[in-house]
Design an enzyme around this catalytic site. Structure first.
Site, PDB file in Angstrom:
ATOM      1  N   GLU A   1       1.018  -1.155   0.014  1.00  0.00           N
ATOM      2  CA  GLU A   1       0.110   0.202  -0.099  1.00  0.00           C
ATOM      3  C   GLU A   1       0.798   1.313   0.020  1.00  0.00           C
ATOM      4  O   GLU A   1       0.767   2.343   0.868  1.00  0.00           O
ATOM      5  CB  GLU A   1      -1.150   0.172   1.456  1.00  0.00           C
ATOM      6  CG  GLU A   1      -1.924  -1.297   1.186  1.00  0.00           C
ATOM      7  CD  GLU A   1      -2.852  -1.183   2.217  1.00  0.00           C
ATOM      8  OE1 GLU A   1      -2.708  -0.483   3.540  1.00  0.00           O
ATOM      9  OE2 GLU A   1      -4.029  -1.876   2.091  1.00  0.00           O
TER      10      GLU A   1
ATOM     11  N   ASP B   1      -8.181  -9.123   4.357  1.00  0.00           N
ATOM     12  CA  ASP B   1      -7.892  -8.162   5.332  1.00  0.00           C
ATOM     13  C   ASP B   1      -9.008  -8.074   6.388  1.00  0.00           C
ATOM     14  O   ASP B   1      -9.893  -7.149   6.221  1.00  0.00           O
ATOM     15  CB  ASP B   1      -7.889  -6.896   4.521  1.00  0.00           C
ATOM     16  CG  ASP B   1      -7.468  -5.600   5.198  1.00  0.00           C
ATOM     17  OD1 ASP B   1      -6.996  -5.867   6.507  1.00  0.00           O
ATOM     18  OD2 ASP B   1      -7.720  -4.572   4.802  1.00  0.00           O
TER      19      ASP B   1
ATOM     20  N   GLU C   1     -12.490  -2.376  12.247  1.00  0.00           N
ATOM     21  CA  GLU C   1     -12.509  -1.645  11.160  1.00  0.00           C
ATOM     22  C   GLU C   1     -13.655  -1.979  10.069  1.00  0.00           C
ATOM     23  O   GLU C   1     -14.343  -1.216   9.674  1.00  0.00           O
ATOM     24  CB  GLU C   1     -11.064  -2.007  10.368  1.00  0.00           C
ATOM     25  CG  GLU C   1     -11.000  -1.316   9.095  1.00  0.00           C
ATOM     26  CD  GLU C   1      -9.577  -1.666   8.436  1.00  0.00           C
ATOM     27  OE1 GLU C   1      -8.576  -2.111   9.228  1.00  0.00           O
ATOM     28  OE2 GLU C   1      -9.412  -1.102   7.403  1.00  0.00           O
TER      29      GLU C   1
HETATM   30  O1  GCW Z   1      -7.088  -2.945   6.545  1.00  0.00           O
HETATM   31  C1  GCW Z   1      -6.208  -2.009   5.929  1.00  0.00           C
HETATM   32  C2  GCW Z   1      -6.589  -0.704   6.446  1.00  0.00           C
HETATM   33  C3  GCW Z   1      -5.486   0.168   6.327  1.00  0.00           C
HETATM   34  C4  GCW Z   1      -4.066  -0.420   7.060  1.00  0.00           C
HETATM   35  C5  GCW Z   1      -3.851  -1.656   6.174  1.00  0.00           C
HETATM   36  C6  GCW Z   1      -2.766  -2.412   7.048  1.00  0.00           C
HETATM   37  C7  GCW Z   1      -2.248   0.573   8.312  1.00  0.00           C
HETATM   38  O2  GCW Z   1      -7.553  -0.358   5.672  1.00  0.00           O
HETATM   39  O3  GCW Z   1      -5.665   1.361   7.037  1.00  0.00           O
HETATM   40  O4  GCW Z   1      -2.901   0.333   7.018  1.00  0.00           O
HETATM   41  O5  GCW Z   1      -4.811  -2.587   6.341  1.00  0.00           O
HETATM   42  O6  GCW Z   1      -2.972  -3.453   7.669  1.00  0.00           O
HETATM   43  O7  GCW Z   1      -1.501  -2.232   6.813  1.00  0.00           O
END
Ligand code: GCW
Length: 700
Positions: free
Chosen positions: A313, A387, A415
């Site tokens: 990311e 995720d 989240e």
């Molecule tokens: O779940 C996703 C999140 C990001 C996060 C990423 C990660 C910190 O939306 O906000 O970044 O995973 O785990 O690195």
């Protein structure tokens, strides 16, 4: 609704509570979490005999903490001062210590049993010493004794008997860490409980009382460390001035056994070090990390190590320089090794040049590097391959790395699970994950066993949690979100505890010991995650959201990357819905060991809760219930939304049994949850209905 008997919409009976409602408990704001030590009233007489004096042998900071905790807790619960006295041993003494600091404990000759509980474990026994009936909490280290003291208090808080104790405890996992995603400007990525607790402008001189309250809370459930900054790491945390601030925090936490860890930005040698490269194979870069590690350990001698999100990311990493994740982890590991520090290297990577399916990428990247990591590197793997979705099958990397330690990352900050607005207890989600059988070493190789090293010995073991506290008065935003902090600590200590047992403990400590009320709350908690799955992403659906990760957005088809959209995952069309990850599809199932891969691959044996994760099905696919997929899907959403309403009604019936302040705050959030669950149901079904072209059955 209060006092009504009958079946609420959520499907479980609310017993008639009104007739026996006790006096309204005084208002609380939730700051005390599960360490409230509520007065026991009449029940205290059972305990007074066993706790008449507290004797903690030793004078370290940890000993002082143990003494204060035991004294204030027992005094509050028993309704009268319990003296702390370091001499004498009258009947009913609670004696705490280690053989090193206590001659009395040394003389008990519990050497072999103490050896068996290791550095963090403890024994709690009811014994007679020179004819005096006493309770002994013995450990090898001060921190073990602290954990023992909290365990003892938990027995009292949850109404257990304490006259004939013979307890032996040691944690199953080594690294039990909070992962905070806190930024230097005080914001928290995916934080829903106020701003960051770390006051960078005030540190290192001014120390908020929250720092020790936080460490005490962690210690109460055996959490032994914290990574305090976001994995999307600002490199400046490693600058000299900030390290002094970090060191001040570490010092507050040390007597509680909470070690400091930091997220390192892989490009720090360039961004704050003035180098022109962060190539891990460059000698100057290796020297820079070594010097940085030495500087950190001068300030924080028990520093735990670095957590790194690399090449994920947009974060920098070794691949930026044509190197591998192993090269990247190893340069940091070499810098930390002389100090016995570890590198936790995240497997949350999903470069799209690896494979078109995001779910497959981390496994492909990391299995091919197995054997190339230094001994002090662990791979930190999220519980599922995408995720932190409401439900995912376990990540295939668990059990797949034969020579590299793997620790698990779970997420307490909700989240994708309603954030701090929905009541969702995650103990059940985590147990589903921990109890999943990987078959890595034959049947029974559960994720828990892979993590604890029972199947295949591991040098480093651990379970960490992306966590939820912030500056909110109640720490976690939603009072019930506190249970996820609690459950994380308890399961990291012992992954074999049941979710129900943990929920029961937490409820008794947090709200009340009244059995009927506890039974109702426990049931709310135990059903809450499945309820959430039903009204958001049932039957293996996932990622039906947009950027806020909260509201339904199944139509989301535009984002910076395809795998951030919803349509990439559900693939709804006129012919059906779901992601074909079978052997006829993209072969993702093959990342699992047999027979797991076969079970997921065969639509007849694939658990329906993962159906659309692994299979693409026609809208009229016949489900086990006899309904078509479409009707089943509609039923799930309808049931889920109704169950959310049921939660609300059940909570309403508890008015008067919970203090009105916390009761109202939870009720306010339940109102949001009920409304949003209905939105999920309506918007998702309307959207998928455009493809299925079938009417929505009114089954509820
Ligand atoms: O779940 C996703 C999140 C990001 C996060 C990423 C990660 C910190 O939306 O906000 O970044 O995973 O785990 O690195």
């Amino acid at each position: 609704m209060a006092g009504a008997t009958g079946l609420c919409a959520g499907g479980f009976a609310i017993r008639s509570l009104a007739a026996e409602t006790p006096a309204q408990p005084p208002d609380e704001d939730g700051y005390k979490l599960w360490l409230r030590y509520a007065p026991m009233g009449n029940a205290s007489k059972n305990y007074r005999q066993a706790v008449r004096q507290i004797r903690v042998d030793g004078s370290s900071a940890t000993h002082r903490i143990i003494r204060d905790e035991l004294r204030s807790a027992t005094t509050a619960m028993l309704g009268g001062a319990v003296p702390a006295n370091e001499t004498g041993l009258p009947d009913g003494t609670l004696l705490v210590g280690t053989p090193d600091h206590s001659a009395l404990i040394r003389d008990l000759s519990w050497t072999a049993d103490l050896l068996a509980v290791g550095n963090e474990g403890f024994l709690i026994r009811s014994v007679r010493i020179v004819k005096h009936p006493v309770t002994v909490i013995a450990a090898n280290t001060d921190i073990g004794a602290l954990y023992g003291a909290f365990h003892f208090l938990r027995l009292m808080q949850t109404g257990q008997r304490i006259e004939q104790l013979d307890i032996k405890e040691r944690p199953s996992l080594q690294l039990r860490l909070m992962n905070h995603w806190d930024n230097p400007n005080g914001s928290i990525e995916r934080g829903y409980a106020g701003r960051s607790m770390w006051q960078w402008n005030d540190l290192p001189d001014k120390l908020s009382p929250r720092y020790s309250d936080y460490a005490r809370t962690c210690a109460s459930v055996g959490i032994n460390g914290a990574v305090i900054n976001n994995v999307n790491a600002d490199p400046s945390i490693l600058a000299a001035g900030n390290l002094r601030k970090v060191a001040a925090l570490a010092e507050v936490w040390r007597p509680y056994g909470v070690r400091m860890y930091l997220c390192a930005n892989f490009a720090a040698p360039v961004r704050i070090g003035g180098l022109t490269t962060a190539d891990p194979l460059n000698q100057g870069v290796a020297d820079w990390w070594k010097a940085k590690a030495d500087e950190i350990y001068r300030l924080i001698p028990d520093f735990g190590g670095f957590l790194v999100k690399a090449n994920s990311e947009g974060q920098p990493g070794p691949k930026t320089y044509g190197r591998t994740h192993a090269d990247g982890a190893n340069v940091l590991a070499d810098a930390l090794a002389p100090h016995r520090g570890n590198v936790m290297w995240r497997a949350f990577v999903y470069d799209d040049d690896i494979d078109p399916d995001r779910a497959k990428r981390a496994y492909i990247e990391f299995t091919r590097l197995d054997g190339q990591f230094r001994p002090n590197v662990v791979i930190q793997v999220k519980n599922g391959a995408i995720d932190f979705q409401p439900r995912e099958p376990f990540h295939p990397l668990f059990g797949a790395m034969k020579q590299t330690p793997v620790i698990a990352e779970i997420q307490a900050t909700q989240e994708y699970l309603g954030q701090a607005k929905h009541l969702v207890y995650l103990g059940t989600l985590w147990k589903e994950f921990l109890d999943s059988d990987t078959h890595a070493n034959g049947g029974g190789s559960t994720v828990a066993k892979v993590l604890t090293g029972e199947g295949q010995p591991s040098r480093i073991t651990g379970l960490v949690s992306v966590t939820n506290p912030g500056l909110d008065a109640n720490w976690c935003g939603h009072h019930f979100s506190q249970s996820n902090w609690y459950a994380f600590g308890r399961l990291a200590w012992n992954p074999n505890l049941s979710a129900e047992h943990v929920a029961d403990e937490w409820t008794r400590m947090t709200f009340t010991n009244d059995d009927k009320t506890v039974a109702v709350i426990r049931k709310m908690m135990m059903t809450s995650r499945e309820t959430f799955v039903k009204y958001t992403m049932p039957l293996g659906l996932h990622h039906l959201i947009g950027g806020d990760h909260y509201a339904p957005q199944p139509w989301n088809d535009r984002a910076a990357r395809a795998d951030w959209t919803a349509v990439y995952y559900h693939k709804a069309a006129a012919d059906g819905i779901g992601f074909d990850r079978t052997r006829r599809g993209d072969h993702a199932v093959e990342q699992y060991y047999p027979p797991v891969c076969d079970r997921f691959d065969d639509i007849k044996t694939c658990p329906e809760q993962y159906l659309l994760w692994f299979h693409r099905c026609a809208w009229n696919y016949p489900m086990k219930s006899g309904k078509t997929l479409w009707d089943e899907l509609c039923g799930k959403y309808q049931e889920g939304a109704a169950q959310a309403a049921g939660l609300q009604q059940t909570w309403q019936a508890l008015a008067g049994r919970i203090d009105s302040s916390r009761h109202k705050e939870v009720a306010d959030r339940l109102a949001i949850q009920v409304a949003d669950a209905a939105k999920w149901r309506d918007q998702i079904l309307e959207y998928f209905g455009r493809f299925s072209k079938r009417p929505i059955p009114r089954s509820i």
